[in-house]
Design an enzyme around this catalytic site. Structure first.
Site, PDB file in Angstrom:
ATOM      1  N   CYS A  42       0.854  -1.196   0.000  1.00 41.20           N
ATOM      2  CA  CYS A  42       0.000   0.000   0.000  1.00 41.20           C
ATOM      3  C   CYS A  42       0.890   1.246   0.000  1.00 41.20           C
ATOM      4  CB  CYS A  42      -0.905   0.007   1.232  1.00 41.20           C
ATOM      5  SG  CYS A  42      -2.073   1.402   1.234  1.00 41.20           S
ATOM      6  N   ASP A  44       0.429   3.806   1.647  1.00 34.94           N
ATOM      7  CA  ASP A  44       0.394   4.396   2.987  1.00 34.94           C
ATOM      8  C   ASP A  44       1.813   4.663   3.514  1.00 34.94           C
ATOM      9  OD1 ASP A  44       0.222   4.562   5.946  1.00 34.94           O
ATOM     10  OD2 ASP A  44      -1.893   4.074   5.607  1.00 34.94           O
ATOM     11  N   ARG A  46       2.952   4.838   6.296  1.00 33.21           N
ATOM     12  CA  ARG A  46       3.360   4.110   7.503  1.00 33.21           C
ATOM     13  C   ARG A  46       3.813   2.679   7.236  1.00 33.21           C
ATOM     14  NH1 ARG A  46      -2.328   5.189  10.231  1.00 33.21           N
ATOM     15  NH2 ARG A  46      -2.844   4.591   8.095  1.00 33.21           N
ATOM     16  N   HIS A  98      -2.342  -3.891   4.988  1.00 33.08           N
ATOM     17  CA  HIS A  98      -2.168  -3.504   6.392  1.00 33.08           C
ATOM     18  C   HIS A  98      -3.507  -3.170   7.029  1.00 33.08           C
ATOM     19  CE1 HIS A  98      -2.645   0.960   5.858  1.00 33.08           C
ATOM     20  NE2 HIS A  98      -2.423   0.607   4.612  1.00 33.08           N
ATOM     21  N   CYS A 101      -6.153   0.237   6.910  1.00 34.61           N
ATOM     22  CA  CYS A 101      -5.915   0.788   5.567  1.00 34.61           C
ATOM     23  C   CYS A 101      -7.072   1.726   5.176  1.00 34.61           C
ATOM     24  CB  CYS A 101      -5.803  -0.353   4.558  1.00 34.61           C
ATOM     25  SG  CYS A 101      -5.475   0.213   2.870  1.00 34.61           S
TER      26      CYS A 101
HETATM   27 CO    CO Z   1      -3.452   1.305   2.983  1.00 38.66          CO
END
Ligand code: CO
Length: 211
Positions: A42, A44, A46, A98, A101
């Protein structure tokens, strides 16, 4: 000083640190890229592939998009996959989702995110629809989204196995193994939720026998 200047300053410090550790680090990397893994994760911020797996530059070939999808018409993902499988000859392809998400939460909601996000999230809504019975039976929204996160990873791994390029590599080279993982933002740990070893059985309608 602008916020991005910090990145450039830290880059200088990082490069110096790497050289102090290993004077030939960059020389060696510049000449050779032989990663064993392709990571489809992803976007993302993080969930950075290298940091959470304790790996170094050169070890993982990475593709990231919203909610780690393997969409059959996504030219970007297909080019990365083609290069990783046919040129770098990676041994493992990892799809890593994750918990928590935003893409999963958005897809599970009824909010109109407008094109093009709606178009992208539609792929996750289709995963939900496919597993509607199981998901609708989960009362708690957080738990339901966690399960959708896992099922999404499973479906993306299956999407990989349905591709002719993967089936051809399995037949000719007995690789790559496909892995479905989910990372937890809460404790930093990765859980394996699904696996398809090279040569695994593929649903009959997707199986090609004239490779
Ligand atoms: Co995500």
């Amino acid at each position: 000083m602008y916020s991005y200047d910090r990145l450039l300053l830290q880059n200088k410090a990082w490069a110096a640190e790497m050289l102090a550790d290993d004077p030939h680090f960059f020389e060696r990397l510049a000449q050779l890229q032989t990663p064993e893994f392709l990571w489809i994760g992803c976007s993302d911020s993080r969930v950075p592939a290298n940091q959470i797996t304790g790996t170094h530059p050169g070890e993982i070939f990475v593709h990231r998009n919203v909610a780690n999808l393997v969409v059959n018409s996504d030219l970007n993902m297909l080019a990365v996959l083609d290069y990783a499988v046919n040129h770098l000859k990676v041994k493992h392809v990892i799809v890593c989702g994750h918990y928590g998400c935003g893409g999963i939460q958005a897809a599970a909601s009824r909010t109109d995110y407008k094109p093009v996000l709606n178009m992208w999230l539609r792929n996750i809504k289709d995963v939900y629809y496919k597993h509607e019975e199981e998901l609708n039976a989960i009362q708690d929204e957080g738990e339901r989204n966690d399960r959708l996160t896992e099922l999404n990873v499973v479906e993306q791994v299956k999407n990989l196995s349905r591709k002719s390029s993967i089936q051809r590599a399995w037949k000719e080279d007995q690789r790559p193994d496909l892995h479905g993982w989910v990372y937890s933002l809460k404790d930093g740990l990765i859980k394996s939720v699904f696996e398809m070893k090279a040569g695994s059985e593929v649903e009959s309608v997707y199986e090609l026998d004239d490779l």
